[in-house]
Design a protein around this motif. Structure first.
Motif: not given
Length: 451
Positions: A373-397
């Motif tokens: 999480v980074t904030t600079k000049g009133g803007k937020v730039f966040n990076i998240f690495y995510v999976r579904d609960a079973a550890g698989n690829s995230v469902d497109p829907k």
């Protein structure tokens, strides 16, 4: 007694400054001798931790180290780094070259704040802008969302943060400001309440492992501190159930050099940015000195070779110590490995934004393995690495639903990791959690296996 210790410590500090004043560092930034990299040469009076100090500066300048040659056997430190920028190019701007030179000189010079002691390596400088919060605990579903919700309820805005997970453990360094003032939190009662409530969240119902919270009006080097926190939390300890993931680990060996008082450490693993910092940081904080080293990261696989001794002058001298060095280096490399779908969020800052985003992730069944999480000049730039609960690829829907709620242009998709695990490999999946899966002189008879 305390006065004597304090006086001795002050004398040591003055002696360090005297040595640096009499032997100022020499830094040469050479853009001509190598066709595809900028060469940085550093000569300085030697001291414990100097290698980490230089590597840390290069990392903070967003430089990628492709080769390194290390020598510090004696009173003088000599190092050569081949570096490129984030795009894989030589450093092209003269101003940038001068900036690199100046930062390294300042880092190693007479007035540098670096002090060899591990406990004093964290620079707690007073800050009026934010309050630093350090958290460690057992990973579980919803942990990041709960932490952010508590901070939001207490009217604390998360300005910057980095969250790592490894081996069922989670660690975070967060810089927060007070909603009312926009500055560091000064009220002692509020600081105490923040610490208590976050401790309760981290502790949960887990009675087997301790949770820790620390609050200070200060600054830390976030990534080094995260390594120290997870090391202190013993995230390198593995259970027997994790044996099936051996093939996914970095290849780390530790052997003693024939007729020399060195232990040779070799590391082979997939290359990535900041890898050298991660390994050197861990060796330094484990109180080992790198006397010689060779690093090659020009291909997809990185090779690192270090000749080390403990700070007391001895090589690795027991099988238990050898195994601990291997496990700690494996953990240091794995902590920064990011599995899953990379999401980038860029928008205007507002109170409670991080709490809302992590809540939406949780409600849609996504787990977060790492966050920046980074904030600079009133803007937020966040990076998240995510999976579904079973550890698989995230469902497109699911992803479409989340982006519709947060904003299609606000939340951008940046791609999948190459090493997503199946549920069969690790049946338990946590939010903020993951179980990550020589140039050998041995054959020449120059080193021997540890016995």
């Amino acid at each position: 007694m305390d006065g004597d210790l304090s006086s001795s410590w002050d004398s040591d500090d003055e002696y360090e400054k005297f040595i640096r004043r009499m032997n100022p560092p020499r830094v040469v930034v050479d853009n001509d001798s190598c066709a595809d990299a900028t060469v940085i040469k550093v000569d300085s009076a030697n001291k414990h931790g100097i290698l980490l100090e230089v590597v840390q500066v290069l990392m903070d300048l967003n430089l990628i180290i492709t080769k390194a040659y290390i020598s510090s056997d004696g009173g003088w430190f000599m190092d050569v780094f081949n570096v490129r920028d984030r795009d894989g190019n030589k450093i092209g701007e003269e101003m940038k070259l001068n900036e690199i030179n100046g930062f390294i000189r300042k880092s190693l010079g007479e007035e540098s704040s670096y002090i060899p002691s591990r406990r004093r390596s964290i620079d707690f400088m007073p800050s009026s802008d934010h309050t630093s919060i350090e958290l460690t605990g057992t990973d579980r579903p919803g942990l990041l969302s709960e932490v952010c919700a508590v901070l939001s309820d207490l009217e604390c805005n998360v300005v910057n943060a980095e969250v790592w997970t490894h081996n069922t453990r989670a660690a975070a360094v967060m810089q927060v400001s007070d909603k009312g003032t926009g500055t560091a939190i000064a009220d002692p009662e509020k600081l105490s309440r923040i610490k208590k409530l976050l401790y309760n969240v981290l502790k949960g119902s887990n009675k087997s492992r301790e949770a820790k919270t620390a609050v200070s009006v200060g600054a830390t080097h976030t990534e080094r501190r995260l390594h120290q926190m997870m090391f202190d939390d013993r995230d390198y300890e593995r259970s027997g159930e994790d044996d099936g993931n051996v093939c996914h680990r970095p290849k780390v060996t530790v052997v003693n050099w024939f007729d020399k008082d060195y232990s040779m450490v070799t590391i082979r693993c997939k290359d990535r940015p900041k890898l050298l910092f991660d390994t050197v940081c861990t060796l330094t904080d484990m109180q080992y000195v790198v006397f010689h080293g060779n690093v090659d990261a020009e291909g997809p696989e990185a090779y690192q070779e270090y000749y080390i001794r403990h700070i007391d002058g001895s090589p690795v001298n027991s099988e238990a110590e050898r195994q601990r060095v291997i496990q700690c280096l494996e953990a240091a490399i794995e902590r920064r490995v990011s599995e899953g779908l990379k999401l980038e969020l860029c928008t205007s800052d507002r109170m409670g934004l991080l709490s809302d985003v992590t809540r939406i992730f949780r409600e849609n069944g996504l787990t977060v393995t790492r966050a920046e999480v980074t904030t600079k000049g009133g803007k937020v730039f966040n990076i998240f690495y995510v999976r579904d609960a079973a550890g698989n690829s995230v469902d497109p829907k699911t992803l479409d639903d989340i982006r519709a709620e947060i904003g299609q242009t606000v939340l951008q998709v940046k791609g999948h990791s190459d090493h997503l695990k199946s549920p069969q490999e690790s049946p338990t999946r946590f939010l903020l959690g993951s179980l990550f899966k020589s140039k050998s002189l041995y054959n020449l008879g120059l080193i021997r296996s540890y016995t």
